[in-house]
Design a protein around this motif. Structure first.
Motif, PDB file in Angstrom:
ATOM      1  N   UNK A  56      55.473  84.756  31.993  1.00  0.00           N
ATOM      2  CA  UNK A  56      54.143  84.780  31.355  1.00  0.00           C
ATOM      3  C   UNK A  56      53.041  84.500  32.379  1.00  0.00           C
ATOM      4  N   UNK A  57      53.270  83.613  33.318  1.00  0.00           N
ATOM      5  CA  UNK A  57      52.245  83.341  34.325  1.00  0.00           C
ATOM      6  C   UNK A  57      52.070  84.525  35.269  1.00  0.00           C
ATOM      7  N   UNK A 104      51.004  89.445  29.258  1.00  0.00           N
ATOM      8  CA  UNK A 104      51.018  90.530  28.278  1.00  0.00           C
ATOM      9  C   UNK A 104      51.310  89.962  26.884  1.00  0.00           C
ATOM     10  N   UNK A 105      50.978  90.724  25.834  1.00  0.00           N
ATOM     11  CA  UNK A 105      51.287  90.271  24.464  1.00  0.00           C
ATOM     12  C   UNK A 105      52.784  90.020  24.239  1.00  0.00           C
ATOM     13  N   UNK A 106      53.628  90.826  24.877  1.00  0.00           N
ATOM     14  CA  UNK A 106      55.082  90.647  24.715  1.00  0.00           C
ATOM     15  C   UNK A 106      55.527  89.320  25.326  1.00  0.00           C
ATOM     16  N   UNK A 107      55.017  89.035  26.499  1.00  0.00           N
ATOM     17  CA  UNK A 107      55.400  87.787  27.165  1.00  0.00           C
ATOM     18  C   UNK A 107      54.819  86.576  26.445  1.00  0.00           C
ATOM     19  N   UNK A 108      53.623  86.724  25.902  1.00  0.00           N
ATOM     20  CA  UNK A 108      53.041  85.643  25.102  1.00  0.00           C
ATOM     21  C   UNK A 108      53.922  85.365  23.891  1.00  0.00           C
ATOM     22  N   UNK A 133      45.648  76.818  20.799  1.00  0.00           N
ATOM     23  CA  UNK A 133      44.184  76.737  20.813  1.00  0.00           C
ATOM     24  C   UNK A 133      43.608  77.897  21.610  1.00  0.00           C
ATOM     25  N   UNK A 134      44.215  78.167  22.747  1.00  0.00           N
ATOM     26  CA  UNK A 134      43.759  79.236  23.634  1.00  0.00           C
ATOM     27  C   UNK A 134      43.851  80.617  22.967  1.00  0.00           C
ATOM     28  N   UNK A 135      44.800  80.764  22.049  1.00  0.00           N
ATOM     29  CA  UNK A 135      44.969  82.048  21.359  1.00  0.00           C
ATOM     30  C   UNK A 135      44.289  82.077  19.990  1.00  0.00           C
ATOM     31  N   UNK A 136      43.407  81.102  19.732  1.00  0.00           N
ATOM     32  CA  UNK A 136      42.609  81.133  18.510  1.00  0.00           C
ATOM     33  C   UNK A 136      43.153  80.360  17.327  1.00  0.00           C
TER      34      UNK A 136
END
Length: 121
Positions: free
Chosen positions: A42-43, A47-51, A85-88
Motif C-alpha cells: 500500500x505504501x 490504489x483502491x485495491x491495495x487500500x 479518518x483519512x478515507x472519510x
C-alpha cells in the motif's frame, strides 16, 4: 556410582530437560496475518485495491486474534482508525483510536492528542 550420586545426576538431568522443553513451547503474542506485505504494498502504490487489502487485514487483526494475547497488537487500532479518518470515515476512525487507548492505556497522551486534532478539523 553410589545411589545418592546417581539420584542427584538423574535429578539434574531431569531439571535440565524440563527447562529446555519449556523454552521450546513459546507461542506468538499476536496474529499478524499478512500485515507487513499488505502495508508495504500500500505504501508503494496507494490504489483502491491495495487500500481494500489493508482495510481487510486491519479488520482481521482486530476481530480475529487467535494468538496467545487474544487482542490486537499495539498500534493497530490507532493505524486503522487514522486510515479510516483519512478515507472519510471520521466517526468510526475516532472510535478505533479510542479503542487503542482502551487496550493500551500507556498510549493515552499520544492518541488523545491525535483525537483532539482530528476533532478540530
Amino acid at each position: 556410582m553410589k545411589q545418592p550420586m546417581r539420584t542427584l545426576m538423574l535429578s539434574a538431568i531431569l531439571v535440565i530437560m524440563l527447562g529446555l522443553s519449556s523454552c521450546s513451547t513459546s507461542s506468538n503474542l499476536y496474529s499478524w496475518y499478512n500485515y507487513e506485505q499488505v502495508t508495504y504494498a500500500y505504501t508503494q502504490s496507494q490504489s483502491p485495491e491495495r487500500l481494500s487489502d489493508v482495510v481487510e487485514t486491519y479488520k482481521k487483526m482486530i476481530d480475529r486474534q487467535v494468538a496467545s494475547r487474544k487482542t490486537p497488537p499495539p498500534g493497530i487500532c490507532a493505524e486503522y482508525g487514522y486510515l479510516l479518518v483519512k478515507t472519510g470515515q471520521k466517526e468510526l476512525g475516532l472510535q478505533m483510536l479510542a479503542k487503542e487507548v482502551e487496550l493500551y492505556p500507556e498510549s493515552t497522551v499520544f492518541i488523545n492528542r491525535i483525537i483532539e486534532q482530528l476533532k478540530n478539523k
